[in-house]
Design a protein around this motif. Structure first.
Motif, PDB file in Angstrom:
ATOM      1  N   SER A   1       0.812  -0.984  -0.065  1.00 21.68           N
ATOM      2  CA  SER A   1      -0.259   0.088  -0.471  1.00 21.68           C
ATOM      3  C   SER A   1       0.509   1.073  -0.125  1.00 21.68           C
ATOM      4  N   ALA A   2       1.872   1.517   1.058  1.00 28.24           N
ATOM      5  CA  ALA A   2       2.540   2.138   1.055  1.00 28.24           C
ATOM      6  C   ALA A   2       3.586   2.766  -0.530  1.00 28.24           C
ATOM      7  N   CYS A   3       3.897   1.798  -0.602  1.00 32.58           N
ATOM      8  CA  CYS A   3       4.737   2.540  -2.548  1.00 32.58           C
ATOM      9  C   CYS A   3       3.445   2.163  -3.394  1.00 32.58           C
ATOM     10  N   ILE A   4       2.471   1.929  -3.690  1.00 32.76           N
ATOM     11  CA  ILE A   4       1.436   1.958  -4.288  1.00 32.76           C
ATOM     12  C   ILE A   4       0.925   3.274  -4.105  1.00 32.76           C
ATOM     13  N   MET A   5       1.097   3.575  -3.353  1.00 33.96           N
ATOM     14  CA  MET A   5       0.799   5.486  -2.499  1.00 33.96           C
ATOM     15  C   MET A   5       1.571   6.778  -3.554  1.00 33.96           C
ATOM     16  N   ILE A   6       3.184   5.729  -2.421  1.00 27.96           N
ATOM     17  CA  ILE A   6       3.604   6.798  -3.183  1.00 27.96           C
ATOM     18  C   ILE A   6       3.597   6.982  -4.322  1.00 27.96           C
ATOM     19  N   MET A   7       3.986   6.141  -5.802  1.00 33.04           N
ATOM     20  CA  MET A   7       3.217   6.107  -7.339  1.00 33.04           C
ATOM     21  C   MET A   7       1.965   7.179  -7.105  1.00 33.04           C
ATOM     22  N   GLN A   8       0.659   6.412  -6.840  1.00 37.67           N
ATOM     23  CA  GLN A   8      -0.070   7.758  -6.978  1.00 37.67           C
ATOM     24  C   GLN A   8      -0.019   8.487  -7.170  1.00 37.67           C
ATOM     25  N   ALA A   9       0.740   9.307  -6.315  1.00 38.45           N
ATOM     26  CA  ALA A   9       1.298  10.789  -5.442  1.00 38.45           C
ATOM     27  C   ALA A   9       1.622  10.927  -6.363  1.00 38.45           C
ATOM     28  N   ALA A  10       2.668  10.488  -7.088  1.00 41.70           N
ATOM     29  CA  ALA A  10       3.246  10.872  -8.393  1.00 41.70           C
ATOM     30  C   ALA A  10       3.116  11.130  -9.800  1.00 41.70           C
ATOM     31  N   ALA A  11       1.851  10.230  -9.739  1.00 47.12           N
ATOM     32  CA  ALA A  11       1.581  10.198 -11.249  1.00 47.12           C
ATOM     33  C   ALA A  11       0.499  11.997 -10.733  1.00 47.12           C
ATOM     34  N   LEU A  12      -0.514  12.276  -9.809  1.00 46.17           N
ATOM     35  CA  LEU A  12      -1.589  13.090  -9.115  1.00 46.17           C
ATOM     36  C   LEU A  12      -0.439  14.717  -9.341  1.00 46.17           C
ATOM     37  N   VAL A  13       0.830  14.707  -9.062  1.00 42.79           N
ATOM     38  CA  VAL A  13       1.974  15.763  -8.855  1.00 42.79           C
ATOM     39  C   VAL A  13       1.487  16.298 -10.477  1.00 42.79           C
ATOM     40  N   ALA A  14       2.427  14.763 -11.059  1.00 43.27           N
ATOM     41  CA  ALA A  14       3.123  15.186 -12.618  1.00 43.27           C
ATOM     42  C   ALA A  14       1.995  15.606 -13.435  1.00 43.27           C
TER      43      ALA A  14
END
Length: 384
Positions: free
Chosen positions: A85-98
């Motif tokens: 979950s933590a890594c997937i959330m970080i990946m999702q957060a990166a997509a949101l800001v990018a």
């Protein structure tokens, strides 16, 4: 390829046995710490991602958290993928800001697993991992499922109990350098092998801890990261891999989704395993780490165990791994367990890891897996 996403704030709470702690209290403490580390205010946060909780379960935990904190972000979601979950959330957060949807995304985890759950409650929660028709009725447990993988690895690649024990010993050595670690007292291979058998060949000291604690990151866009206080850490690459949910459906007991997730992350970052200075890899059991080290490509098949025995996962080894002590010795508190790995990667790349610092660390690899080696997410962090 660049993801145009940066970690600008990182924080983890005290860990271990924290009487009086609560899921939301740990979320709040971690979140406020990460936001402050970035030099931001809660009002700057326009995206929130949370995971899940065993002690305060809710289908919309991120909404519960925002209500608790009195914030109203433009984007809010909860992600449930076990230890990934933590890594997937970080990946999702990166997509949101990018993509420009958010400027600053708060990614927050926490649970009081140790003091907030009874033994029976913990067993019941973990039993949900098993297949309701083909696994649970026969009494399989999470440790037993990993023991199945361990036995297969022993048969195929000559892994020994001593190899697994060496991983636990090295993690405890790392934790001994971290003043916050849940377990810091040194252990020996002999002590690991003499500890209580949980599911042969796995023993008590082959298994992760159960802890209270929380951790959070702030992930920011490139433009927004220019105004933060601390050194931004770039998210260079990310990838996922999914092969099964239940162990009975796993297509292989030697090849798992980490092989694909890491290959994607490395390719997107434009690096290879040999370039990594420090690795933070999910270690729910000693066998978990051994399997992933080989599947990801840090070691050839059958080599990770002997490498651990030689000290290659230590601070001065060829691949310093889980320098905070990992889930085996630092702490494991649900989704926060994986986030502790990401926070440690940030500390290492900022040069703030004190006695456990990997000299000159510029590239970090972070990996999380959920279920029985089911869901995988790999990340590559870098600093210029």
């Amino acid at each position: 390829m660049t993801m145009n996403a940066f970690i600008t704030g990182a924080y983890d709470t005290a860990v271990g046995e924290l009487p009086g702690s609560s899921c939301m209290g740990l979320h709040a403490q971690a979140a406020l710490g990460a936001v402050a580390d970035a030099g931001l205010n809660l009002s700057d946060i326009d995206g929130v991602l949370c995971a899940y909780s065993f002690t305060e379960p809710h289908l919309m935990l991120a909404s519960v958290f925002c209500e608790y904190m009195g914030i109203h972000p433009g984007y809010c979601a909860a992600i449930q993928a076990g230890g990934a979950s933590a890594c997937i959330m970080i990946m999702q957060a990166a997509a949101l800001v990018a993509s420009g949807q958010c400027n600053h995304v708060l990614v927050v985890t926490g649970d009081n697993r140790l003091t907030g759950m009874s033994r029976d409650g913990a067993v019941a929660a973990l039993a949900a991992v098993g297949h309701p028709q083909f696994e649970r009725p026969f009494g399989i447990s999470v440790p037993a499922s990993y023991a199945l993988v361990a036995r297969h690895y022993m048969h195929e690649f000559g892994v020994t109990p001593e190899h697994l024990a060496a991983i636990a010993v090295e993690h405890r050595r790392h934790a001994g350098r971290h003043p916050k670690a849940h377990k810091r007292e040194p252990i020996t291979v002999e002590q690991v092998l003499a500890s209580k058998e949980i599911a042969s060949p796995l023993r008590m000291l082959d298994c992760c801890l159960i802890s209270d604690g929380g951790a959070a990151l702030v992930v920011s866009s490139k433009a927004a990261a220019a105004d933060v206080r601390a050194k931004p850490i770039e998210i260079l690459g990310a990838g996922q891999g999914h092969t099964h949910e239940h162990i009975i459906a796993a297509p292989s007991l030697t090849n798992f989704g980490c092989k694909d997730s890491s290959a994607t992350a490395f390719a997107r970052a434009g690096v290879k395993p040999a370039d990594i200075d420090v690795a933070l890899i999910y270690d729910s059991f000693t066998i978990t780490l051994l399997v992933e080290l080989e599947s990801i490509g840090f070691f050839e098949r059958g080599e990770a165990g002997p490498a651990a025995a030689r000290g290659e996962l230590g601070l001065n080894g060829c691949l310093p791994c889980n320098t905070h002590g990992g889930l085996l010795s630092y702490a494991h508190s649900g989704a926060a367990g994986g986030m502790f790995h990401a926070v440690e990667a940030v500390h290492q790349l900022r040069g703030r890891a004190d006695a456990r610092q990997v000299e000159g660390a510029k590239l970090a690899f972070v990996h999380g897996d959920g279920g029985i080696l089911s869901a995988h997410c790999s990340l590559v962090f870098g600093v210029h």
